[in-house]
Design a protein around this motif. Structure first.
Motif, PDB file in Angstrom:
ATOM      1  N   TYR A   1       7.331  14.882 -22.154  1.00 37.84           N
ATOM      2  CA  TYR A   1       8.735  14.507 -22.304  1.00 37.84           C
ATOM      3  C   TYR A   1       9.337  13.983 -21.000  1.00 37.84           C
ATOM      4  O   TYR A   1       9.902  12.883 -20.973  1.00 37.84           O
TER       5      TYR A   1
ATOM      6  N   PHE B   1      17.174  16.013 -27.983  1.00 35.55           N
ATOM      7  CA  PHE B   1      16.040  15.101 -27.866  1.00 35.55           C
ATOM      8  C   PHE B   1      15.930  14.191 -29.087  1.00 35.55           C
ATOM      9  O   PHE B   1      15.471  13.059 -28.975  1.00 35.55           O
TER      10      PHE B   1
ATOM     11  N   HIS C   1      10.534   8.480 -27.958  1.00 36.68           N
ATOM     12  CA  HIS C   1       9.652   9.350 -28.735  1.00 36.68           C
ATOM     13  C   HIS C   1       8.257   8.755 -28.890  1.00 36.68           C
ATOM     14  O   HIS C   1       7.269   9.508 -28.951  1.00 36.68           O
TER      15      HIS C   1
ATOM     16  N   VAL D   1       6.552   9.694 -25.708  1.00 38.32           N
ATOM     17  CA  VAL D   1       6.188  11.117 -25.733  1.00 38.32           C
ATOM     18  C   VAL D   1       4.929  11.331 -26.552  1.00 38.32           C
ATOM     19  O   VAL D   1       3.990  12.019 -26.122  1.00 38.32           O
TER      20      VAL D   1
END
Length: 209
Positions: free
Chosen positions: A107, A157, A166, A169
């Motif tokens: 993250y 998030f 995302h 990530v």
């Protein structure tokens, strides 16, 4: 003295079902006769739960800069390791954690662009060098995972970061897994129902047939 316990972590992008599946894995392990300590990150201690409220709240409470984010997550982690995880392992427990240090790499590193080497240095300090014995990444495409999160479950998030974040990530988790094949297993968390995903998780976590 009992033998050191085993440390299993469940990682992955949003909407992969980590919390549900970790609880199922703990229940399965108990039926095998394991003594299990189940923890989550951030959280698991009084300090950790207070930090969890801050870290997962909407940015309406104030923006958290990436470096501060990483330090706060590791502060919660340090307390959890010292107060819960290491004592449980020393007592011979199987410790199952929903998220651990690989989440910070994915993250704040891959997602927010902080240097991975710096994050690993902070991680080693926070954990005292503790590394999971097995890490299972529950992998799900970003669009699928985000659809699974309803309004009541959305943290900052999901609410405050875009799909590109995302995607980075998710790619980060997969990169980390490819770099350490002895520790990591990747499980498809999108195909099939919850039982099918759990069966894949169980086999990956415990090397069961």
């Amino acid at each position: 003295m009992p033998a050191r316990g085993r440390f299993v972590t469940i990682e992955g992008p949003e909407g992969a079902g980590k919390t549900t599946q970790a609880a199922r894995l703990a229940g399965h392990a108990r039926t095998r006769g394991d003594r299990v300590t189940l923890v989550r990150e951030p959280g698991g201690t009084e300090l950790g739960e207070r930090l969890r409220e801050l870290l997962l709240a909407s940015r309406s409470t104030g923006s958290i800069r990436p470096r501060a984010d990483a330090l706060l997550f590791n502060a919660s982690r340090a307390q959890l390791v010292e107060d819960v995880i290491r004592p449980a392992l020393a007592g011979g427990d199987l410790v199952i954690a929903t998220r651990f240090s690989d989440s910070t790499l994915a993250y704040q590193g891959y997602g927010l662009g902080l240097p991975l080497d710096d994050l690993r240095t902070i991680e080693r300090f926070a954990t005292g060098g503790l590394v999971p014995d097995r890490t299972v990444v529950l992998d799900v495409p970003v669009d699928v995972g985000m659809r699974r999160k309803d309004g009541g479950e959305r943290t900052r998030f999901e609410s405050d970061y875009d799909a590109a974040f995302h995607e980075r990530v998710r790619a980060g988790f997969l990169d980390l897994a490819r770099a350490e094949p002895a520790r990591f297993r990747i499980v498809d968390a999108a195909e099939g129902d919850e039982d099918a995903v759990f069966d894949r998780l169980r086999r990956a976590a415990f090397d069961e047939a």
